[in-house]
Write a protein that holds these residues in place. Sequence first.
Motif, mmCIF file in Angstrom:
data_model
loop_
_atom_site.group_PDB
_atom_site.id
_atom_site.type_symbol
_atom_site.label_atom_id
_atom_site.label_comp_id
_atom_site.label_asym_id
_atom_site.label_seq_id
_atom_site.Cartn_x
_atom_site.Cartn_y
_atom_site.Cartn_z
ATOM 1 N N PHE B 76 0.836 -1.205 0.000
ATOM 2 C CA PHE B 76 0.000 0.000 0.000
ATOM 3 C C PHE B 76 0.873 1.257 0.000
ATOM 4 N N ALA B 77 1.968 1.183 0.794
ATOM 5 C CA ALA B 77 2.864 2.341 0.862
ATOM 6 C C ALA B 77 3.470 2.622 -0.517
ATOM 7 N N LEU B 78 3.688 1.549 -1.270
ATOM 8 C CA LEU B 78 4.259 1.696 -2.614
ATOM 9 C C LEU B 78 3.328 2.524 -3.507
ATOM 10 N N ILE B 79 2.030 2.304 -3.338
ATOM 11 C CA ILE B 79 1.070 3.080 -4.141
ATOM 12 C C ILE B 79 1.167 4.565 -3.781
ATOM 13 N N PHE B 80 1.269 4.832 -2.466
ATOM 14 C CA PHE B 80 1.425 6.224 -2.028
ATOM 15 C C PHE B 80 2.749 6.798 -2.552
ATOM 16 N N ALA B 81 3.780 5.960 -2.536
ATOM 17 C CA ALA B 81 5.093 6.423 -3.005
ATOM 18 C C ALA B 81 5.052 6.739 -4.500
ATOM 19 N N VAL B 82 4.403 5.863 -5.264
ATOM 20 C CA VAL B 82 4.289 6.087 -6.711
ATOM 21 C C VAL B 82 3.532 7.383 -6.978
ATOM 22 N N ALA B 83 2.467 7.584 -6.187
ATOM 23 C CA ALA B 83 1.632 8.766 -6.406
ATOM 24 C C ALA B 83 2.359 10.062 -6.073
ATOM 25 N N SER B 84 3.317 9.995 -5.157
ATOM 26 C CA SER B 84 4.020 11.239 -4.808
ATOM 27 C C SER B 84 5.430 11.269 -5.400
ATOM 28 N N TRP B 85 5.646 10.450 -6.416
ATOM 29 C CA TRP B 85 6.965 10.347 -7.041
ATOM 30 C C TRP B 85 7.351 11.671 -7.731
ATOM 31 N N ASN B 86 8.525 12.156 -7.393
ATOM 32 C CA ASN B 86 9.021 13.367 -8.070
ATOM 33 C C ASN B 86 10.458 13.162 -8.532
ATOM 34 N N GLY B 87 10.809 11.901 -8.719
ATOM 35 C CA GLY B 87 12.157 11.595 -9.158
ATOM 36 C C GLY B 87 13.116 11.322 -8.011
ATOM 37 N N SER B 88 12.634 11.506 -6.765
ATOM 38 C CA SER B 88 13.498 11.288 -5.608
ATOM 39 C C SER B 88 13.220 9.919 -4.988
ATOM 40 N N TRP B 89 14.253 9.076 -5.006
ATOM 41 C CA TRP B 89 14.100 7.752 -4.396
ATOM 42 C C TRP B 89 13.984 7.881 -2.886
ATOM 43 N N ILE B 90 14.551 8.961 -2.357
ATOM 44 C CA ILE B 90 14.531 9.127 -0.900
ATOM 45 C C ILE B 90 13.097 9.347 -0.403
ATOM 46 N N ARG B 91 12.357 10.146 -1.152
ATOM 47 C CA ARG B 91 10.961 10.384 -0.776
ATOM 48 C C ARG B 91 10.198 9.048 -0.731
#
Lengths: 236, 274
Positions: B76-91
Amino acid sequence: MSHMHIPDGVLPIWIVLIGWVATALILSFCIRRVSRIDIRRKVPLIGIVSALMIVGMTLEIVPIAYHINLGVVAGIILGPALAFISVFIVDLIIAMFGHGGITVVGLNTIVTGAEAVFGYYLFQLFLALLGKQSPGWASSLAVIVGLFLSTNVMLGIVYASHIDPVKTFEAEHDIKDADHEDGVNRITNKGINFVRFAKTVFILAPLGWLLEAVITGLVIKYISRVRPDLIAVERT
Amino acid sequence: MDVAIIDYYANSGSSFLHRAKALSKLIFAALVITSVVISSDMYLLLGIYLSLASLVIWSRLPLIKVISIAAYPAIFALIFAVASWNGSWIRAGVIILKALTAALTMVILIVTTPYPDIFSSIRPVLPKIIAEGMVLTYRSVFILLELTDNLVKALRVRGGLTRRRYLKNIVNFSSGIGLLLVRGLDMSEKFYGVMNVRGYGGKMLEGQREEKAGRNDFAAVILGGLILTVSLMIRFEAGPVQYGAYLTAFSVLAFIASALYILLEKHRVIFWKS
């Protein structure tokens, strides 16, 4: 996935607190509503339905993290008030298994509880439209519409919060944008791309809705054949 | 989510965390989760995660199994991460680590504490119907799991679940769930009858036994307090922050040391026995 569990630490604190307050208010309303019935008879029923939801959640299809959650079945069998209480119990217990965040139990209860409550009323509506002989179809349609609505509740929460894992704190303490900042380890966030988030959810979710609808429809059809009294009576 | 194995770990262990009271472990979990919620430093979160993993090793629990139980929210966190992706792996890393660390904290709580103890500790803050419902849910889960196991076996034996007949499988499986529900409801009526005979009047849970807090309780609370202190220091520290990196390095060492200690201990026992 039929519904989505929001993990810990992803939403700003203010919306997490609102979730807890809203859930507490809805729960107190539900408890007041069921107070006139014999609690001693209802508690074992809540226990069994909640346990069945948990057992359903243990049967995961691993690659897509899909599991049935039987929220609509709970709504149909228990009625909206008891189903909401049951959903809270389930969310609290599964949060202890690390399945959905513990701080967001309030919000997750609202999302999953919406599914059970909408499911109950939609089932009654579709049953009236399709006729008493079609409980399976009525429950399947109730699941699809109920899950669509509960997914929108979840998206509404995300939209309200702008799903910003760090912005709240970073903004409060005036820390500069990490892309140019002291280290690469600390980040700030300009907010979620809500459209992208909604697209991701709506690409993945319908498969879950469909599976849940098929399973719920067959379960309710079976129950209506074997124990019609369970779905025919008016619920609290 | 393997409920039965979690219950087994909680009841069979004898580590310092197993011996600590439920309330002190709840405080530990609350402190760590607060740290996770307020942290946005990837190194810090990684450090907390590795420290918790070391704790799992010290508790003599199977690390891979416990981590896999706690890994579910990553999807589930991955979906949130994909949605807020801005090119930063750290985010993306921060979002996923937050979910994983919080989940591991809760899993450590439940694999070291029997459920009735947790329920007894949180009962004062819950309405009666919810507290009672939780206990009965917990009891019913194991009964239903056994029924499910038998049902799946019966379906397999009679050809109800076979390869490449997906539609038929879903129909049979759904009827099986319906059967479980009907049996469960019958069981709930029996529960009600039996409990009535035993004098059930709407209250079943008794409070936890009154025991003095011991060193295990203090250890759990101090550990949680330490993690929160470091998180707060990093959180409110202005300027360049290195504590997170130090904590990660320290937790990596602690993790390796814990693993080596347990491995060497096993070898020592085997050597001594041989």
